[in-house]
Design a protein around this motif. Structure first.
Motif, PDB file in Angstrom:
ATOM      1  N   GLU A 106      10.158  -6.657 -11.722  1.00  0.00           N
ATOM      2  CA  GLU A 106      10.466  -7.857 -11.031  1.00  0.00           C
ATOM      3  C   GLU A 106      12.065  -7.609 -10.590  1.00  0.00           C
ATOM      4  OE1 GLU A 106      10.599 -11.379 -13.789  1.00  0.00           O
ATOM      5  OE2 GLU A 106       8.467 -11.366 -13.800  1.00  0.00           O
ATOM      6  N   GLU A 107      12.731  -6.888 -11.281  1.00  0.00           N
ATOM      7  CA  GLU A 107      14.100  -6.467 -10.749  1.00  0.00           C
ATOM      8  C   GLU A 107      13.919  -5.555  -9.516  1.00  0.00           C
ATOM      9  OE1 GLU A 107      16.730  -7.475 -11.898  1.00  0.00           O
ATOM     10  OE2 GLU A 107      16.339  -8.502 -13.766  1.00  0.00           O
ATOM     11  N   GLY A 108      12.810  -4.827  -9.349  1.00  0.00           N
ATOM     12  CA  GLY A 108      12.638  -3.910  -8.130  1.00  0.00           C
ATOM     13  C   GLY A 108      11.786  -4.406  -7.000  1.00  0.00           C
ATOM     14  N   GLY A 109      11.807  -5.816  -6.827  1.00  0.00           N
ATOM     15  CA  GLY A 109      11.204  -6.389  -5.870  1.00  0.00           C
ATOM     16  C   GLY A 109       9.759  -6.836  -6.136  1.00  0.00           C
ATOM     17  N   GLY A 110       9.307  -6.685  -7.445  1.00  0.00           N
ATOM     18  CA  GLY A 110       7.853  -7.143  -7.991  1.00  0.00           C
ATOM     19  C   GLY A 110       6.821  -6.191  -7.546  1.00  0.00           C
ATOM     20  N   ALA A 111       7.009  -4.967  -6.985  1.00  0.00           N
ATOM     21  CA  ALA A 111       5.951  -4.000  -6.310  1.00  0.00           C
ATOM     22  C   ALA A 111       5.302  -3.542  -7.778  1.00  0.00           C
ATOM     23  CB  ALA A 111       6.422  -3.009  -5.936  1.00  0.00           C
ATOM     24  N   PHE A 122      15.219   0.973  -7.138  1.00  0.00           N
ATOM     25  CA  PHE A 122      14.996   1.739  -8.351  1.00  0.00           C
ATOM     26  C   PHE A 122      16.145   1.536  -9.238  1.00  0.00           C
ATOM     27  CE2 PHE A 122      15.792   5.672 -10.719  1.00  0.00           C
ATOM     28  CZ  PHE A 122      14.536   5.830 -11.640  1.00  0.00           C
ATOM     29  N   LEU A 123      17.475   1.362  -8.794  1.00  0.00           N
ATOM     30  CA  LEU A 123      18.657   1.289  -9.730  1.00  0.00           C
ATOM     31  C   LEU A 123      18.435   0.025 -10.491  1.00  0.00           C
ATOM     32  CD1 LEU A 123      21.566   2.689  -7.591  1.00  0.00           C
ATOM     33  CD2 LEU A 123      20.308   3.831  -9.439  1.00  0.00           C
ATOM     34  N   ARG A 124      18.043  -0.867 -10.047  1.00  0.00           N
ATOM     35  CA  ARG A 124      17.938  -2.221 -10.619  1.00  0.00           C
ATOM     36  C   ARG A 124      16.639  -2.070 -11.666  1.00  0.00           C
ATOM     37  NH1 ARG A 124      17.999  -4.599  -4.770  1.00  0.00           N
ATOM     38  NH2 ARG A 124      19.932  -5.562  -4.684  1.00  0.00           N
ATOM     39  N   VAL A 125      15.441  -1.429 -11.246  1.00  0.00           N
ATOM     40  CA  VAL A 125      14.531  -1.234 -12.459  1.00  0.00           C
ATOM     41  C   VAL A 125      15.243  -0.279 -13.401  1.00  0.00           C
ATOM     42  CG1 VAL A 125      12.682   0.042 -12.613  1.00  0.00           C
ATOM     43  CG2 VAL A 125      12.628  -1.374 -10.755  1.00  0.00           C
ATOM     44  N   LEU A 126      15.894   0.711 -13.191  1.00  0.00           N
ATOM     45  CA  LEU A 126      16.513   1.480 -14.236  1.00  0.00           C
ATOM     46  C   LEU A 126      17.427   0.771 -15.180  1.00  0.00           C
ATOM     47  CD1 LEU A 126      16.645   4.394 -14.983  1.00  0.00           C
ATOM     48  CD2 LEU A 126      18.406   4.856 -13.535  1.00  0.00           C
ATOM     49  N   LYS A 127      18.423   0.045 -14.566  1.00  0.00           N
ATOM     50  CA  LYS A 127      19.455  -0.851 -15.296  1.00  0.00           C
ATOM     51  C   LYS A 127      18.556  -1.787 -16.299  1.00  0.00           C
ATOM     52  CE  LYS A 127      22.748  -4.452 -14.889  1.00  0.00           C
ATOM     53  NZ  LYS A 127      23.391  -5.691 -14.012  1.00  0.00           N
ATOM     54  N   ARG A 128      17.546  -2.503 -15.931  1.00  0.00           N
ATOM     55  CA  ARG A 128      16.840  -3.618 -16.670  1.00  0.00           C
ATOM     56  C   ARG A 128      15.897  -2.690 -17.558  1.00  0.00           C
ATOM     57  NH1 ARG A 128      16.879  -7.881 -19.186  1.00  0.00           N
ATOM     58  NH2 ARG A 128      15.180  -8.881 -19.699  1.00  0.00           N
TER      59      ARG A 128
END
Length: 215
Positions: free
Chosen positions: A65-70, A84-90
């Motif tokens: 969800e942090e990476g746009g939901g894909a 990717f950085l948002r996904v990684l952070k979460r």
């Protein structure tokens, strides 16, 4: 600093003060990423696999969800670095409590994601760049980086001894602790013993890593 549920009930104000050095670094790099900056899909997919193994399917849905939901990523396709950085952070937030904090989680992710990549179809396709002695792996690292980071600024290796080198990254968005974990996975697979990796920032998007091991 992200959605409230990512703070486990801690106020945003407290979190802003107490954020680790690694998280502040990631936030800064995230702020510098533009629409032209991309990462290969294998980074996303391998992060999914690492989080699934450690936290289960609900956590995977959370990070995506942090990476746009894909939901599906093609290993060699390019996707936004910001996502990717948002996904990684979460992912680091979710894993941090069980491995010793955000920065430790980032190292674990770098290690696990790299291990997953090495076993992937893409990893098998370019396995020649990641096999052999630790020195050979590092000698091939600039070419591998060029393949894996389509908009990266570049990577060079300066040899300081037969088992001692300095790796220099220019315009790279990956946090240091993540890179340290990734290098560790590559080099241990190549047989490096008593491995030592120390990273430091040299600019807003540049860093270098002192790497040594026992022959």
């Amino acid at each position: 600093m992200g959605r409230a549920h990512g703070m486990s009930g801690i106020s945003g104000e407290w979190h802003a003060v107490m954020a680790s050095e690694g998280e502040r670094e990631l936030e800064y790099r995230l702020s510098l990423a533009g629409p032209e900056d991309t990462m290969r899909g294998v980074f996303f997919r391998s992060t999914q696999e690492a989080v699934l193994a450690m936290k289960g399917p609900a956590a995977v849905t959370d990070i995506l969800e942090e990476g746009g939901g894909a939901r599906g990523f093609v290993d060699f396709f390019a996707y936004p670095t910001k996502d990717f950085l948002r996904v990684l952070k979460r992912a680091a937030w979710l894993l941090g409590g069980s491995v010793g904090g955000f920065d430790a989680a980032m190292r674990v992710l770098g290690n696990l994601v790299t291990s997953s990549f090495l076993g992937s179809l893409l990893g098998n396709t370019i396995h020649v760049l990641f096999t052999g002695t630790p020195r050979r792996v590092l000698e091939n690292l600039p070419m591998a980086y060029k393949l894996m980071m389509p908009t990266g600024g570049g990577l060079s290796v300066v040899w300081l001894g037969h088992t001692h080198c300095r790796i220099i990254f220019e315009r790279d968005f990956l946090p240091r602790s993540y890179v340290e974990g990734s290098l560790e996975a590559h080099l241990k697979k190549a047989g490096a013993r008593s491995l030592r990796i120390t990273g430091r920032l040299t600019g807003s998007l540049s860093s270098e890593y002192d790497v040594s091991w026992e022959p």
